[in-house]
Design an enzyme around this catalytic site. Structure first.
Site, PDB file in Angstrom:
ATOM      1  N   ARG A 108     -10.074  -0.482  15.427  1.00 56.51           N
ATOM      2  CA  ARG A 108     -10.183   0.131  14.098  1.00 56.51           C
ATOM      3  C   ARG A 108     -11.229  -0.658  13.336  1.00 56.51           C
ATOM      4  O   ARG A 108     -12.327  -0.839  13.845  1.00 56.51           O
ATOM      5  CB  ARG A 108      -8.793   0.141  13.439  1.00 56.51           C
ATOM      6  N   ARG A 110       1.405 -10.869   7.051  1.00 55.51           N
ATOM      7  CA  ARG A 110       1.244  -9.665   6.211  1.00 55.51           C
ATOM      8  C   ARG A 110       2.372  -8.683   6.529  1.00 55.51           C
ATOM      9  O   ARG A 110       2.284  -7.935   7.506  1.00 55.51           O
ATOM     10  CB  ARG A 110      -0.101  -8.987   6.503  1.00 55.51           C
ATOM     11  N   LYS A 139       0.847  -1.203   0.000  1.00 55.37           N
ATOM     12  CA  LYS A 139       0.000   0.000   0.000  1.00 55.37           C
ATOM     13  C   LYS A 139       0.880   1.249   0.000  1.00 55.37           C
ATOM     14  O   LYS A 139       2.081   1.172   0.297  1.00 55.37           O
ATOM     15  CB  LYS A 139      -0.905  -0.027   1.236  1.00 55.37           C
ATOM     16  N   TYR A 170      15.246  31.026   3.907  1.00 53.56           N
ATOM     17  CA  TYR A 170      14.113  31.809   4.396  1.00 53.56           C
ATOM     18  C   TYR A 170      14.219  32.079   5.898  1.00 53.56           C
ATOM     19  O   TYR A 170      14.555  31.199   6.677  1.00 53.56           O
ATOM     20  CB  TYR A 170      12.804  31.049   4.146  1.00 53.56           C
ATOM     21  N   HIS A 230      -5.785  -7.706  13.347  1.00 51.39           N
ATOM     22  CA  HIS A 230      -4.595  -6.842  13.254  1.00 51.39           C
ATOM     23  C   HIS A 230      -4.214  -6.408  14.666  1.00 51.39           C
ATOM     24  O   HIS A 230      -5.080  -6.104  15.486  1.00 51.39           O
ATOM     25  CB  HIS A 230      -4.939  -5.626  12.383  1.00 51.39           C
ATOM     26  N   CYS A 278      13.994  24.489   2.037  1.00 51.03           N
ATOM     27  CA  CYS A 278      13.051  25.127   1.117  1.00 51.03           C
ATOM     28  C   CYS A 278      12.222  24.054   0.404  1.00 51.03           C
ATOM     29  O   CYS A 278      12.392  22.867   0.637  1.00 51.03           O
ATOM     30  CB  CYS A 278      13.791  25.963   0.074  1.00 51.03           C
ATOM     31  N   MET A 279      11.351  24.491  -0.514  1.00 50.49           N
ATOM     32  CA  MET A 279      10.492  23.536  -1.208  1.00 50.49           C
ATOM     33  C   MET A 279      11.307  22.562  -2.071  1.00 50.49           C
ATOM     34  O   MET A 279      11.031  21.357  -2.089  1.00 50.49           O
ATOM     35  CB  MET A 279       9.479  24.285  -2.077  1.00 50.49           C
ATOM     36  N   ASP A 280      12.302  23.083  -2.770  1.00 53.61           N
ATOM     37  CA  ASP A 280      13.031  22.269  -3.746  1.00 53.61           C
ATOM     38  C   ASP A 280      14.523  22.192  -3.480  1.00 53.61           C
ATOM     39  O   ASP A 280      15.253  21.557  -4.242  1.00 53.61           O
ATOM     40  CB  ASP A 280      12.836  22.867  -5.155  1.00 53.61           C
TER      41      ASP A 280
HETATM   42  C1  LIG Z   1      -0.163  -1.940   6.775  1.00 57.92           C
HETATM   43  C2  LIG Z   1      -0.686  -3.201   7.304  1.00 57.92           C
HETATM   44  C3  LIG Z   1       0.166  -4.307   7.520  1.00 57.92           C
HETATM   45  C4  LIG Z   1       1.669  -4.230   7.384  1.00 57.92           C
HETATM   46  O1  LIG Z   1       2.232  -3.716   8.576  1.00 57.92           O
HETATM   47  P1  LIG Z   1       3.823  -3.670   8.796  1.00 57.92           P
HETATM   48  O2  LIG Z   1       3.961  -3.225  10.193  1.00 57.92           O
HETATM   49  O3  LIG Z   1       4.334  -2.667   7.829  1.00 57.92           O
HETATM   50  O4  LIG Z   1       4.339  -5.025   8.533  1.00 57.92           O
HETATM   51  C5  LIG Z   1      -0.418  -5.491   7.894  1.00 57.92           C
HETATM   52  N1  LIG Z   1      -1.758  -5.601   8.085  1.00 57.92           N
HETATM   53  C6  LIG Z   1      -2.595  -4.555   7.916  1.00 57.92           C
HETATM   54  C7  LIG Z   1      -4.046  -4.730   8.153  1.00 57.92           C
HETATM   55  C8  LIG Z   1      -2.086  -3.322   7.531  1.00 57.92           C
HETATM   56  O5  LIG Z   1      -2.914  -2.280   7.375  1.00 57.92           O
END
Ligand SMILES: *Cc1c(COP(=O)(O)O)cnc(C)c1O
Length: 370
Positions: free
Chosen positions: A135, A220, A37, A264, A164, A309-311
């Site tokens: 969540r 995951r 993601k 700046y 999670h 700065c920005m860039d």
């Molecule tokens: C982002 C996410 C992960 C990965 O987490 P890490 O700490 O980067 O390994 C796993 N499960 C869910 C639901 C997530 O949103």
């Protein structure tokens, strides 16, 4: 790719990604979902995904359906789970593209089922359980009844169930064990009723590494795949390698007279004649606007002067008198045996390594090293 053509860029070591997926597979002994993601935590989603799959990741995890569709458009064919919310209107597209969705409430799930049926197909879903993250997810106490109901929906194929962890990156705390116990009790109850889905998963990187009982069928992993530590208490074992470097070039070098304001608001003023370089990187690249960061020039640590700065930003080159226009300046990564890690920068910015890499902006060219 000729690096001379860029003044600021990210280098992404795909060999490190593959190595880290191999390490996770070896340590966990389960299937691995590479979590990609947020543009692969800033690293570049498609290329990281290809590397993860080449190293044996069976799944990719994303937050939004748009991300999953980009992966499919790139020709990536492995399993993909959208871990966040998907609007029901997207279900036909998800079904055609073999994208797996997350469900956690009956209202959305019933809309998914209807959408799938009217498109003449089924949608594969995983049920999310809120075992303590606070969540997304149904509470464990609702799990049996909800799963029974979901299984009866003609447009749904309920393949998986997952949860999670809120505090897996604090491995000394009992919270993960407590969440795991609540989740496991639900799994047992489902087993008894013959309702346990065929795929169970729970662990992010920290839990995959530090809570072996939470590995189930699939882990995951995001942050560990990128070679970064989940936290200062949950440090990666030996053998993982960070994949991302942030590099720029000096685009000006000059001697500033003493008493000269820099950038700046003149938050830095030269004390005497000082050699000052300008690097072609700024907060629009994800390098935050604050005083006190460092960079590497010719393997020497040099301070950033005044406001970013920005860039662009300015650096003091007294430690690297041989520095010239066009020389490489490293903000994250290695140079001549010296290093600045993502974790160093995160500490400097009072945040976590996740936020540093996710903040690398879209305009940075990503140079992929095989
Ligand atoms: C982002 C996410 C992960 C990965 O987490 P890490 O700490 O980067 O390994 C796993 N499960 C869910 C639901 C997530 O949103």
């Amino acid at each position: 790719m000729d690096l001379d053509s860029f003044s600021t860029w990210l280098e992404i070591d795909l060999g490190a990604i593959r190595n880290n997926v191999h390490k996770l597979t070896e340590i966990c002994g389960t299937s691995v979902m590479g979590v990609v993601k947020a543009n692969g935590y800033g690293h570049g989603m498609v290329e990281v995904s290809r590397a993860a799959v080449a190293a044996g990741a069976a799944w990719l995890g994303v937050a939004r359906i748009e991300e999953a569709l980009v992966l499919r458009q790139a020709g990536i064919q492995c399993r993909i789970l959208v871990m966040g919310f998907t609007p029901p209107a997207r279900v036909p597209e998800a079904a055609v593209q073999n994208i797996t969705l997350t469900v956690y409430d009956p209202q959305a799930a019933s809309a998914y089922s209807e959408q799938a049926i009217s498109a003449g197909s089924k949608i594969t879903v995983h049920l999310k359980i809120d075992s303590g993250m606070g969540r997304l997810g149904a509470f464990p106490g609702e799990g049996v009844e909800l799963l029974r109901w979901l299984t009866a929906q003609p447009g749904l194929d309920v393949e998986g169930i997952f949860t999670h962890f809120a505090r897996a990156d604090e491995p000394k705390l009992p919270t993960t064990k407590w969440q795991l116990q609540r989740f496991t009790e639900l799994l047992d109850a489902l087993q008894e009723q013959g309702l346990r889905p065929r795929l169970v998963h729970a662990s992010n990187s920290a839990a995959a590494l530090f809570t072996p009982k939470a590995r189930f069928d699939l882990v995951r992993c995001g942050i560990a795949m990128y070679g970064l530590c989940p936290s200062s208490e949950a440090v990666l074992p030996d053998g993982f390698r960070p994949a991302l470097s942030l590099k720029s070039r000096l685009i000006s070098v000059k001697n500033m007279p003493g008493g000269h304001g820099i950038s700046y608001n003149h938050r830095y003023v030269t004390r005497r004649e000082e050699r000052v370089g300008v690097a072609a990187i700024g907060y629009a690249d994800g390098f935050r606007r604050r005083v006190g960061a460092f960079a590497l020039v010719h393997g020497q640590r040099v301070p950033v002067l005044g406001s970013v700065c920005m860039d662009m930003c300015m650096v003091k080159l007294d430690q690297a008198p041989q520095a010239r226009v066009g020389d490489e300046i490293v903000f994250i990564g290695q140079q001549n045996g010296q290093g600045i890690s993502v974790e160093d920068l995160a500490a400097e910015w009072n945040t976590i390594d996740y936020e540093v890499v996710c903040g690398m902006s879209a305009r940075l060219p990503r140079i992929f090293l095989e």
